[in-house]
Every structure is written in structure tokens, then in C-alpha cells.
Design a protein around this motif. Structure first.
Motif, PDB file in Angstrom:
ATOM      1  N   ALA A  22       0.832  -1.208   0.000  1.00  0.00           N
ATOM      2  CA  ALA A  22       0.000   0.000   0.000  1.00  0.00           C
ATOM      3  C   ALA A  22       0.866   1.257   0.000  1.00  0.00           C
ATOM      4  O   ALA A  22       0.500   2.263  -0.600  1.00  0.00           O
ATOM      5  N   SER A  42      -8.004   6.486  -6.310  1.00  0.00           N
ATOM      6  CA  SER A  42      -8.480   5.482  -5.365  1.00  0.00           C
ATOM      7  C   SER A  42      -7.509   4.295  -5.350  1.00  0.00           C
ATOM      8  O   SER A  42      -7.042   3.858  -6.399  1.00  0.00           O
ATOM      9  N   GLY A  43      -7.171   3.815  -4.162  1.00  0.00           N
ATOM     10  CA  GLY A  43      -6.260   2.679  -4.047  1.00  0.00           C
ATOM     11  C   GLY A  43      -4.791   3.055  -4.037  1.00  0.00           C
ATOM     12  O   GLY A  43      -3.924   2.187  -3.969  1.00  0.00           O
ATOM     13  N   ASP A 218       0.268   4.452  -6.707  1.00  0.00           N
ATOM     14  CA  ASP A 218       0.688   3.075  -6.396  1.00  0.00           C
ATOM     15  C   ASP A 218       1.608   3.010  -5.182  1.00  0.00           C
ATOM     16  O   ASP A 218       2.626   2.320  -5.208  1.00  0.00           O
TER      17      ASP A 218
END
Ligand SMILES: Nc1ncnc2c1ncn2[C@@H]1O[C@H](COP(=O)(O)OP(=O)(O)O)[C@@H](O)[C@H]1O
Ligand SMILES: [Mg+2]
Length: 246
Positions: A22, A42-43, A218
Motif C-alpha cells: 500500500a 483510489s487505491g 501506487d
């Protein structure tokens, strides 16, 4: 001193057999008086980063220091102290308790602080005044608009007089007008009261009002954009005076 310091911080989650990275070697500092937006799709790791800053989670690798202390070296009790005295949190869906009034919601975090009932009331009133909601003190969340509810959530984050307020996509469920006025309110609290803010957003409308923007992609902090414009009362020393130092 930096309020928060990330040195090559990596955070991995195990999802069954799959490992998710993450955050991937993030270096980052927050100074007293900062007004920082963390952006990214998002993410990309925004919530993970805020959870680490707020000491709700620990890095898998690298070092995280809060108020000069290495998080790994602290015991559970010291961590609890740090969390409840250093941070105020604002969540995307407000997280207000429906059966409590605005004032009671705002006073909740003070129950960990050993104050008299009278002091609690006074602090809650002060915090509601700071977000221009004093006359709504006895209203329950369902009697308030979305924008007002989010301001109650800000008052609840302010009430402990934290060093730093963390807000995870605080404007995500607001319309443009309410989102902009929320950012204006956070900016005013930043410049007038010296409250440090770190918030995540992927809302471009807000970003031109922010003095420091970092971008996650990322799990990597790819762009650091420092605008030169600082707040009027921008000297870090004058901004820390209001707060009790642990
Ligand atoms: N508790 C968790 N368990 C497993 N994977 C997680 C967990 N929390 C986040 N992730 C993963 O880590 C990555 C970053 O997530 P997150 O920090 O929530 O990003 P953002 O807030 O920017 O949307 C995503 O791939 C997400 O699926
Ligand atoms: Mg998120």
C-alpha cells in the motif's frame, strides 16, 4: 521539530495469499502549521498514509516518528496517549452518533481527558463556535445539513486542541459549495489558530486552495508540489504556542 516524519516507510497488507504494497518507501515530513493535501487516485495509499500518521497502524518497514518519538518503541499506553492528545480525526462519513446532540458529539473525545463536566461543556461550546455552529448545539445530526454535520465533525476533532487534524476525504460527500466552504474553514483554523491539517482528497476543485500538495501513485509519493504562498501567521513558532506539549 517535525510533528511527523516518514523515513522510507513501507506498508504491506496480506490479503490471503496476495501481498498488497500500500505504501512503498515513502519519505515525508509534517511541520507545525502545515496545511497539506494528499492526493492520488483510489487505491493509491491515501487512507493507509493517514492511518499511519495517526498511529492507528504501524509501518511494515522503515521508520515513523511522531513528535520525535519512534512509534515502534512506544508501548500501548504511550501510543494511546499520543493518539488522544496529538491527533484529531475527521472521517469521510462524519461518524457522528445519531442520538447525541451536536454538543454531546463534540464533547465525546474529552471523556478520555479527565475534565470536569463544566470544562467539557465549555470546550465543546468553544469548538462549536470555531465552526460557527454555536446556536446548533442542541441539534441532533439528522436535524443538520451535510455541510453542518461535517463542521460538527471538525469541532469534535478540534475539541481536544490537537497538534494535528487528519481528515480522510472530508469533502467527498459534499456538494461543491459545501466542499469549498469546508476548505475555507480549515484554512481559517490553520491561519488564525495555527491548527495543522493533513487531509486526503481527489477533488481538484480544492487543490488550488492548498499550500502544500503531495501525490501518491501506487504507494509511492511521486510529486511534491510546494506552493510558495504561506499563511499570514505562518511562522511555526507562533503557531505552536496554543497547544500543550506532551
Ligand atoms: N486492511 C487492508 N487489507 C488489505 N489490503 C488493504 C487494506 N487497506 C488497504 N489495502 C490496500 O492497499 C491499497 C491502498 O489502499 P488505501 O490506502 O485505502 O488507498 P486510498 O485511500 O488512496 O484509496 C489498496 O490496494 C487497498 O486495496
Ligand atoms: Mg481512502
Amino acid at each position: 521539530m517535525n510533528l511527523v516524519e516518514f523515513a522510507s516507510v513501507t506498508k504491506r497488507y496480506q490479503l490471503g495469499d496476495v501481498e498488497v504494497v500500500a505504501l512503498n518507501g515513502v519519505d515525508f515530513q509534517i511541520q507545525p502549521g502545515d496545511f497539506v493535501a494528499i492526493t492520488g487516485p483510489s487505491g493509491s495509499g491515501k487512507t493507509t498514509m493517514l492511518n499511519l500518521i495517526g498511529c492507528l497502524d504501524a509501518p511494515s518497514a522503515g521508520e515513523l516518528r511522531v513528535m520525535g518519538k519512534t512509534i515502534e518503541a512506544l508501548g500501548e499506553q504511550a501510543l494511546d496517549q499520543l493518539r488522544s492528545r496529538t491527533f484529531g480525526m475527521i472521517f469521510q462519513n462524519f461518524n457522528l452518533i445519531p442520538v447525541l446532540t451536536a454538543e454531546e458529539n463534540v464533547a465525546l473525545p474529552l471523556h478520555l481527558h479527565n475534565l470536569s463536566r463544566q470544562d467539557m461543556r465549555q470546550r465543546a461550546t468553544e469548538a462549536l463556535r470555531a465552526v460557527d455552529l454555536e446556536r446548533f448545539a442542541t441539534f441532533r445530526p439528522d436535524q443538520l445539513s451535510g455541510g453542518q454535520r461535517q463542521r460538527v465533525a471538525i469541532a469534535r476533532a478540534l475539541v481536544t486542541r490537537p497538534q494535528l487534524i487528519l481528515a480522510d476525504e472530508p469533502t467527498a460527500s459534499l456538494d461543491t459549495a459545501n466542499a469549498l466552504s469546508l476548505v475555507e474553514l480549515m484554512k481559517r483554523l490553520n491561519s488564525e489558530q495555527g491548527v495543522t491539517f493533513v487531509f486526503s482528497t481527489h477533488d481538484d476543485r480544492l487543490l488550488r486552495h492548498v499550500s502544500r500538495i503531495v501525490e501518491l501513485r501506487d504507494g509511492k509519493l511521486t510529486v511534491t508540489h510546494e506552493q510558495t504562498k504561506r499563511t499570514e501567521h505562518g511562522s511555526p513558532s507562533s503557531q505552536t504556542n496554543r497547544y500543550e506539549v506532551m
